[in-house]
Design an enzyme around this catalytic site. Structure first.
Site, PDB file in Angstrom:
ATOM      1  CG  ASP A  23      -1.927   1.075   1.266  1.00 14.87           C
ATOM      2  OD1 ASP A  23      -1.850   1.961   0.387  1.00 14.87           O
ATOM      3  OD2 ASP A  23      -2.802   1.048   2.147  1.00 14.87           O
ATOM      4  CG  HIS A  25      -3.139   4.982  -0.023  1.00 10.95           C
ATOM      5  ND1 HIS A  25      -3.400   3.704  -0.422  1.00 10.95           N
ATOM      6  CD2 HIS A  25      -3.844   5.803  -0.851  1.00 10.95           C
ATOM      7  CE1 HIS A  25      -4.240   3.731  -1.460  1.00 10.95           C
ATOM      8  NE2 HIS A  25      -4.522   4.990  -1.736  1.00 10.95           N
TER       9      HIS A  25
END
Lengths: 147, 469
Positions: A23, A25
Site C-alpha cells: 500500500d 498511501h
C-alpha cells in the site's frame, strides 16, 4: 532533533508507524505521525509499502511501546494476518498493536471486521474516518500516560 | 622531482612503489616476501633497496605512506540487535573502515558466543544496538557479557546514546579498553559512521599496528600520515577517482572488484539513488562509499565454493566459451581441487587459463550481485510499484579490476565482465561500464598518496589503470 528524555525523567514513549503491505498511501500515516509527535511521542516512521517484518524489526531496535499500522487499500486481511503472533515470536509480544484505515473493501458489518483483526492480535482496530486524537487518547490510556 | 613512496605490508608480500609527485609518474615498484612474522623491517628494507636500485635519485628520507593488511589485517567482531538494522549498520561501519569481519552477532548474546569471541581473539569489537531512545536492554546485556568475559580486544560502544555511556563505564570498570562513540544507528533510517571510523582508525594506529610490530616502520622511514588498513587505502582511491582532484574531473560512479585467493571484495563510490522512475528505496540508507567482502569466493582457497555457488555447468560453459575445446565438469573439478591446496598455483596452458577466467567471472558476478541493490516489483491497488533495496549501480561508468587473475590472466576482460551479471533477479549491477585493470597493483598506493597529492595520484591512475583486454 527530538531525541532525549522529557523533563519528567521518564523515557519518551516510542511508537512505530507505517503503511503496511503493498500500500503506497502515505498521507494518512503522515497525518498521524504529526499528531503523535505533537502529543509528545517519539515516532519511528517507516513510510509506505512496509512489510510486516520491517515493523517488527523497527519495534525491536527502538523498544517500541506500540505499533500503529495503517492500511488504506482494502488488503489488510492479507497483510495483517497473524501480525500479533509474529510479534510474539519475535519477543515483542508486550508491544501494543493498533490498526486503522480502510481495511476491507467488501461491505461487511464493522463488528465482524473488528473481530477479525482483533483475532490477528491487534488490541485496537479503528474504522474509516477515525480522527487521530481518538487513537492518541487510547494510546495514552493503554500506556498509562494519563495523569 | 619530488619523491613519494607507498608501502603495503601484506600477509604474503611487502610491496612498495615510488613516484615523482611533480610529474605524476611511477618510478618503480617492488615486491618482497613478507617478514611480518619475524621483523617487518627486513622486508621493508628489501623493498626500499629494490626501489632504489631502479632510481638514480636517493630515496632515503623520502615521504612514505604506509598501509597494512598483515597479520590478518584488522580483524573485527561486530555486535548489534536486529540483524537487518543495528547489526547491518555495524557491519557496514566495520567494512567501510577496512576491517575483516570475523564474527557478527545480533540480539542478546548467549555465553556460547562469548566463548567463540574469546577463541577468535579479534583485534577490535564494535558494540551497537538500539536507536537513540530505543532499546537499552540488549546492548546492556551484551556489554555485561563482554565485561565479564576474557575478551582482550578494545571495545567501541556505539549504540543507543541513552545507555552507551553506562555500558562503556561497565566495560572500563572490568578492565576492558572501552571507547565511547556516537550511535551508528541514531534513527531507524540514518547511519552515522564517521565518528566510529575515526575511532577505529585511531585504535588501528595506537594499538593494532603496535601489537603486530608494524609501528616499527616509523624508525625506518619518514612516515607521512598514519598507517591505515589496506582496504581503507583502496576505498580512498575509489573516492579520489570518483571525485577527481585539483581541476581534474572525476570519473563519477565507480566500482572496484578485487578478486584474491580467499575473498572477493567489491567497492563502490556511488549514491546508488534509483535510476528507474518511481522506484521507492527501502531498507537502511546506503553510504556513498560501500565495501563488501565475500569470504566464500576466491580464486584458490575458495575456488570450490565458487563452483558450488555458481553451479559447475555454468562455470564449465563460461570456460568452454574461451577455450577452443569443450571442457568437462570432471576437468573443472580436478582443477579446482588442485587450486584449493596450492594457493600460489599459476595456470598453465589454454584450458587452465580458460577455467581460471570462468571461475573469476562467476565469482565477480556473484559478489557484484550481493553488493548491488535489487528491484522488486509489487502490485498495489493503484498499479505496479517498484521497491529498491540497496544501491542502484546500473549507471556506473567505470569498473576497475584488481587481482592476479585480472592483472596477469589471459582473459581479464571476460573475467571482469562478471560485474554485469544477469538481470534475471532484478539486481542493479553495472550495465555498460568501461573496464579498467590495475595491472601493476598500484591502487593502494594511489589511495595512500591521494591524501597529500590528490592531483598526482589522479594522474597516476589515469596512466596506470588501463583498458581491459
Amino acid at each position: 532533533m527530538s531525541q532525549g528524555e522529557r523533563s519528567s525523567g521518564r523515557r519518551q514513549p516510542v511508537i512505530v508507524l507505517g503503511t503496511i503491505g503493498h500500500d503506497a498511501h502515505i498521507v494518512g500515516s503522515s497525518v498521524v505521525r504529526f499528531a503523535l509527535e505533537e502529543a509528545g511521542f517519539k515516532v519511528v516512521f517507516l513510510g509506505a509499502v512496509v512489510p510486516p517484518e520491517e515493523f517488527i524489526a523497527a519495534a525491536k531496535e527502538s523498544a517500541a511501546d506500540a505499533i500503529l499500522v495503517s492500511s488504506l487499500y482494502g488488503m489488510a486481511r492479507i497483510d495483517c494476518a497473524d501480525f500479533g503472533a509474529k510479534c510474539e515470536e519475535a519477543g515483542i509480544g508486550h508491544v501494543r498493536l493498533y490498526l486503522g484505515g480502510i481495511l476491507v473493501t467488501d461491505p461487511e458489518e464493522w463488528p465482524e471486521t473488528e473481530a477479525l483483526f482483533r483475532s490477528y492480535g491487534f488490541h485496537r482496530v479503528y474504522p474509516p474516518q477515525t480522527k487521530p486524537n481518538v487513537a492518541i487518547a487510547d494510546l495514552k490510556s493503554d500506556l498509562g500516560l494519563t495523569a | 622531482m619530488e619523491l613519494a613512496i607507498a608501502v603495503d605490508f601484506g600477509s604474503t608480500f611487502t610491496k612498495g612503489a615510488a613516484f615523482d609527485v611533480t610529474s605524476g609518474k611511477l618510478l618503480g615498484v617492488a615486491y618482497q616476501p613478507s617478514t611480518v612474522e619475524s621483523d617487518i623491517r627486513i622486508g621493508l628494507r628489501a623493498v626500499l633497496d629494490q626501489l632504489q636500485s631502479g632510481i638514480r635519485h636517493p630515496i632515503a628520507g623520502a615521504p612514505t605512506h604506509v598501509c597494512s593488511s598483515a597479520a590478518g589485517g584488522l580483524r573485527m567482531v561486530v555486535i548489534g540487535l536486529v540483524p537487518s538494522l543495528s547489526l547491518e549498520a555495524a557491519q557496514r561501519a566495520a567494512l567501510g573502515a577496512g576491517a575483516k569481519i570475523i564474527g557478527a552477532f545480533g540480539h542478546k548474546l548467549p555465553p556460547m558466543v562469548l566463548r567463540q569471541i574469546e577463541a577468535a581473539n579479534p583485534d577490535l569489537i564494535l558494540l551497537a544496538g538500539g536507536i537513540d531512545g530505543g532499546d537499552e536492554a540488549t546492548i546492556q546485556h551484551n556489554a555485561r557479557m563482554l565485561a565479564e568475559s576474557a575478551v582482550k580486544a578494545p571495545i567501541i560502544v556505539a549504540g543507543n546514546y541513552s545507555i552507551s555511556g553506562e555500558c562503556h563505564q561497565l566495560l572500563v570498570e572490568h578492565g576492558k579498553a572501552g571507547l565511547l562513540a556516537p550511535n551508528i544507528l541514531p534513527e531507524i533510517d540514518r547511519i552515522e559512521i564517521d565518528k566510529v571510523h575515526a575511532t577505529i582508525r585511531d585504535l588501528f594506529v595506537r594499538h593494532i599496528t603496535r601489537a603486530k610490530g608494524i609501528d616499527q616502520v616509523v624508525n625506518e622511514v619518514r612516515l607521512i600520515g598514519e598507517i591505515i588498513p589496506t582496504p581503507s587505502a583502496v576505498l580512498a582511491a575509489c573516492q579520489l577517482l570518483s571525485d577527481g582532484a585539483n581541476g581534474r574531473k572525476g570519473w563519477g560512479d565507480i566500482v572496484i572488484a578485487d578478486i584474491g585467493g580467499a575473498t572477493t571484495d567489491i567497492h563502490s563510490a556511488a549514491t546508488g539513488a534509483p535510476t528507474r522512475p518511481g522506484a521507492i528505496p527501502r531498507g537502511l540508507p546506503e553510504l556513498f562509499l560501500k565495501r563488501t567482502v565475500e569470504g566464500d569466493l576466491g580464486m584458490r582457497a575458495n575456488a570450490a565454493t565458487i563452483v558450488e555457488r555458481a553451479g559447475a555447468a555454468h562455470v564449465v560453459a563460461l570456460a568452454s566459451s574461451l577455450a577452443n575445446e569443450t571442457i568437462s565438469e570432471v576437468q573443472l573439478r580436478s582443477y579446482v581441487e588442485r587450486l584449493g591446496t596450492n594457493s600460489n598455483y599459476v595456470p598453465s596452458g589454454d584450458t587452465e587459463s580458460a577455467m581460471d577466467a570462468g571461475l573469476a567471472h562467476a565469482a565477480i558476478c556473484i559478489a557484484m550481485q550481493r553488493h548491488a541493490g535489487k528491484l522488486r516489483e509489487v502490485f498495489t491497488a493503484s498499479g505496479a510499484a517498484l521497491l529498491q533495496y540497496g544501491k542502484d549501480l546500473s549507471n556506473v561508468a567505470t569498473v576497475i579490476g584488481v587481482g592476479g587473475v585480472l592483472a596477469r590472466g589471459r582473459h581479464a576482460r571476460f573475467a571482469l565482465q562478471g560485474v554485469v551479471g544477469s538481470k534475471a533477479d532484478g539486481s542493479l549491477c553495472p550495465t555498460k561500464p568501461r573496464f579498467l585493470i590495475d595491472r601493476s597493483y598500484i591502487l593502494y598506493a594511489i589511495g595512500l598518496i591521494a591524501a597529500t597529492n590528490g592531483a598526482a595520484a589522479f594522474d597516476l591512475a589515469e596512466t596506470l589503470l588501463t583498458e581491459a583486454q
